[in-house]
Design a protein around this motif. Structure first.
Motif, PDB file in Angstrom:
ATOM      1  N   GLY A  62       0.812  -1.205   0.000  1.00  0.00           N
ATOM      2  CA  GLY A  62       0.000   0.000   0.000  1.00  0.00           C
ATOM      3  C   GLY A  62       0.848   1.259   0.000  1.00  0.00           C
ATOM      4  N   LEU A  63       1.907   1.254   0.808  1.00  0.00           N
ATOM      5  CA  LEU A  63       2.810   2.406   0.849  1.00  0.00           C
ATOM      6  C   LEU A  63       3.551   2.546  -0.486  1.00  0.00           C
ATOM      7  CD1 LEU A  63       3.597   4.652   2.837  1.00  0.00           C
ATOM      8  CD2 LEU A  63       5.538   3.238   3.534  1.00  0.00           C
ATOM      9  N   LEU A  64       3.911   1.415  -1.086  1.00  0.00           N
ATOM     10  CA  LEU A  64       4.534   1.446  -2.413  1.00  0.00           C
ATOM     11  C   LEU A  64       3.574   2.038  -3.449  1.00  0.00           C
ATOM     12  CD1 LEU A  64       6.386  -1.967  -2.371  1.00  0.00           C
ATOM     13  CD2 LEU A  64       7.463   0.257  -2.768  1.00  0.00           C
ATOM     14  N   THR A  65       2.299   1.717  -3.337  1.00  0.00           N
ATOM     15  CA  THR A  65       1.298   2.285  -4.238  1.00  0.00           C
ATOM     16  C   THR A  65       1.268   3.805  -4.112  1.00  0.00           C
ATOM     17  OG1 THR A  65      -0.080   0.297  -4.138  1.00  0.00           O
ATOM     18  CG2 THR A  65      -1.167   2.332  -4.834  1.00  0.00           C
ATOM     19  N   LEU A  66       1.250   4.293  -2.867  1.00  0.00           N
ATOM     20  CA  LEU A  66       1.236   5.741  -2.655  1.00  0.00           C
ATOM     21  C   LEU A  66       2.467   6.403  -3.259  1.00  0.00           C
ATOM     22  CD1 LEU A  66      -0.093   6.021   1.006  1.00  0.00           C
ATOM     23  CD2 LEU A  66      -1.263   6.735  -1.094  1.00  0.00           C
ATOM     24  N   TYR A  67       3.646   5.824  -3.002  1.00  0.00           N
ATOM     25  CA  TYR A  67       4.866   6.419  -3.542  1.00  0.00           C
ATOM     26  C   TYR A  67       4.953   6.262  -5.054  1.00  0.00           C
ATOM     27  CZ  TYR A  67       6.767   8.113   0.765  1.00  0.00           C
ATOM     28  OH  TYR A  67       6.970   8.855   1.900  1.00  0.00           O
ATOM     29  N   ASN A  68       4.396   5.194  -5.604  1.00  0.00           N
ATOM     30  CA  ASN A  68       4.355   5.048  -7.058  1.00  0.00           C
ATOM     31  C   ASN A  68       3.526   6.179  -7.667  1.00  0.00           C
ATOM     32  OD1 ASN A  68       4.902   3.483  -9.531  1.00  0.00           O
ATOM     33  ND2 ASN A  68       2.689   3.175  -9.525  1.00  0.00           N
ATOM     34  N   ARG A  69       2.440   6.527  -7.018  1.00  0.00           N
ATOM     35  CA  ARG A  69       1.579   7.621  -7.494  1.00  0.00           C
ATOM     36  C   ARG A  69       2.262   8.981  -7.326  1.00  0.00           C
ATOM     37  NH1 ARG A  69      -2.805   5.100  -9.008  1.00  0.00           N
ATOM     38  NH2 ARG A  69      -3.932   3.650  -7.720  1.00  0.00           N
ATOM     39  N   LEU A  70       3.050   9.133  -6.276  1.00  0.00           N
ATOM     40  CA  LEU A  70       3.748  10.405  -6.048  1.00  0.00           C
ATOM     41  C   LEU A  70       4.858  10.631  -7.067  1.00  0.00           C
ATOM     42  CD1 LEU A  70       4.050  10.505  -2.167  1.00  0.00           C
ATOM     43  CD2 LEU A  70       2.689  12.021  -3.608  1.00  0.00           C
ATOM     44  N   GLY A  71       5.481   9.551  -7.521  1.00  0.00           N
ATOM     45  CA  GLY A  71       6.550   9.658  -8.511  1.00  0.00           C
ATOM     46  C   GLY A  71       7.931   9.648  -7.875  1.00  0.00           C
ATOM     47  N   PRO A  72       8.969   9.449  -8.702  1.00  0.00           N
ATOM     48  CA  PRO A  72      10.323   9.276  -8.188  1.00  0.00           C
ATOM     49  C   PRO A  72      10.903  10.519  -7.517  1.00  0.00           C
ATOM     50  CG  PRO A  72      10.327   9.241 -10.586  1.00  0.00           C
ATOM     51  CD  PRO A  72       8.900   9.248 -10.154  1.00  0.00           C
ATOM     52  N   GLU A  73      10.546  11.711  -7.998  1.00  0.00           N
ATOM     53  CA  GLU A  73      11.108  12.927  -7.393  1.00  0.00           C
ATOM     54  C   GLU A  73      10.603  13.108  -5.965  1.00  0.00           C
ATOM     55  OE1 GLU A  73       9.476  13.067 -10.419  1.00  0.00           O
ATOM     56  OE2 GLU A  73      11.258  13.086 -11.692  1.00  0.00           O
ATOM     57  N   ALA A  74       9.282  12.968  -5.789  1.00  0.00           N
ATOM     58  CA  ALA A  74       8.699  13.109  -4.450  1.00  0.00           C
ATOM     59  C   ALA A  74       9.188  11.993  -3.535  1.00  0.00           C
ATOM     60  CB  ALA A  74       7.174  13.106  -4.529  1.00  0.00           C
ATOM     61  N   THR A  75       9.334  10.793  -4.091  1.00  0.00           N
ATOM     62  CA  THR A  75       9.831   9.670  -3.293  1.00  0.00           C
ATOM     63  C   THR A  75      11.256   9.948  -2.835  1.00  0.00           C
ATOM     64  OG1 THR A  75       8.421   8.128  -4.498  1.00  0.00           O
ATOM     65  CG2 THR A  75      10.285   7.186  -3.296  1.00  0.00           C
ATOM     66  N   ALA A  76      12.104  10.390  -3.745  1.00  0.00           N
ATOM     67  CA  ALA A  76      13.493  10.705  -3.390  1.00  0.00           C
ATOM     68  C   ALA A  76      13.541  11.817  -2.348  1.00  0.00           C
ATOM     69  CB  ALA A  76      14.282  11.105  -4.635  1.00  0.00           C
ATOM     70  N   ARG A  77      12.678  12.816  -2.494  1.00  0.00           N
ATOM     71  CA  ARG A  77      12.643  13.923  -1.528  1.00  0.00           C
ATOM     72  C   ARG A  77      12.261  13.404  -0.135  1.00  0.00           C
ATOM     73  NH1 ARG A  77       9.713  17.112  -4.390  1.00  0.00           N
ATOM     74  NH2 ARG A  77       7.727  16.353  -3.594  1.00  0.00           N
ATOM     75  N   ASP A  78      11.244  12.543  -0.059  1.00  0.00           N
ATOM     76  CA  ASP A  78      10.839  11.989   1.237  1.00  0.00           C
ATOM     77  C   ASP A  78      11.925  11.103   1.829  1.00  0.00           C
ATOM     78  OD1 ASP A  78       8.444  13.333   1.049  1.00  0.00           O
ATOM     79  OD2 ASP A  78       7.189  11.535   0.963  1.00  0.00           O
ATOM     80  N   LEU A  79      12.546  10.283   0.992  1.00  0.00           N
ATOM     81  CA  LEU A  79      13.620   9.419   1.494  1.00  0.00           C
ATOM     82  C   LEU A  79      14.752  10.264   2.064  1.00  0.00           C
ATOM     83  CD1 LEU A  79      13.741   6.727  -1.351  1.00  0.00           C
ATOM     84  CD2 LEU A  79      12.824   6.447   0.961  1.00  0.00           C
ATOM     85  N   THR A  80      15.079  11.344   1.384  1.00  0.00           N
ATOM     86  CA  THR A  80      16.140  12.229   1.848  1.00  0.00           C
ATOM     87  C   THR A  80      15.760  12.880   3.178  1.00  0.00           C
ATOM     88  OG1 THR A  80      16.858  12.651  -0.409  1.00  0.00           O
ATOM     89  CG2 THR A  80      17.544  14.246   1.245  1.00  0.00           C
ATOM     90  N   LYS A  81      14.516  13.369   3.270  1.00  0.00           N
ATOM     91  CA  LYS A  81      14.049  13.987   4.523  1.00  0.00           C
ATOM     92  C   LYS A  81      14.145  13.022   5.695  1.00  0.00           C
ATOM     93  CE  LYS A  81      10.602  17.276   2.807  1.00  0.00           C
ATOM     94  NZ  LYS A  81       9.152  17.563   2.770  1.00  0.00           N
ATOM     95  N   LEU A  82      13.904  11.741   5.416  1.00  0.00           N
ATOM     96  CA  LEU A  82      13.898  10.732   6.475  1.00  0.00           C
ATOM     97  C   LEU A  82      15.275  10.109   6.707  1.00  0.00           C
ATOM     98  CD1 LEU A  82      10.537   9.027   5.508  1.00  0.00           C
ATOM     99  CD2 LEU A  82      10.944  10.585   7.439  1.00  0.00           C
TER     100      LEU A  82
END
Length: 131
Positions: free
Chosen positions: A76-96
């Motif tokens: 489910g979390l992968l689905t959300l991040y897939n919808r957000l796209g790679p840029e938003a995913t990378a930004r969140d990963l960096t923040k965390l």
């Protein structure tokens, strides 16, 4: 870790989201409940908070898999991040502070490496021109 729902996602995305999931699944029950999702929201600097109803609505609106307990699963979390796209995913990963794939190397290190490669190419070209 490879997602059965998103085999096309880059391994680094799947690894990073799996790390987020395990980091915020505090009770290790295999799902992110409302409290854990809100903890994730706080860590990301987001002001929005979920209630049971809004989390359920988010899951339904985005075809997010959730457990029988109403918790967001890893897929489910992968689905959300897939919808957000790679840029938003990378930004969140960096923040965390999650460093996987291309996030293992800070931008400066990559730029420095590119400059070294350029310098080496110039030296090689000059060396050939001298012969």
């Amino acid at each position: 870790v490879k997602s059965r729902l998103y085999p096309s996602l880059s391994n680094w995305v799947v690894e990073g989201v799996a790390e987020i999931f395990s980091k915020f699944d505090k009770d290790n029950d295999g799902g992110l409940n409302v409290r854990e999702m809100n903890t994730l929201q706080v860590a990301l600097g987001n002001k929005e908070r979920y209630s049971n109803e809004t989390l359920f609505a988010l899951c339904q609106a985005n075809d997010v898999e959730f457990s029988p307990k109403g918790q967001v699963t890893l897929d489910g979390l992968l689905t959300l991040y897939n919808r957000l796209g790679p840029e938003a995913t990378a930004r969140d990963l960096t923040k965390l502070g999650v460093r996987v794939g291309p996030l293992l190397y800070p931008r400066r290190a990559l730029e420095h490496a590119a400059l070294r490669v350029d310098d080496e190419l110039v030296r090689r070209r000059l060396g050939r021109d001298c012969h």
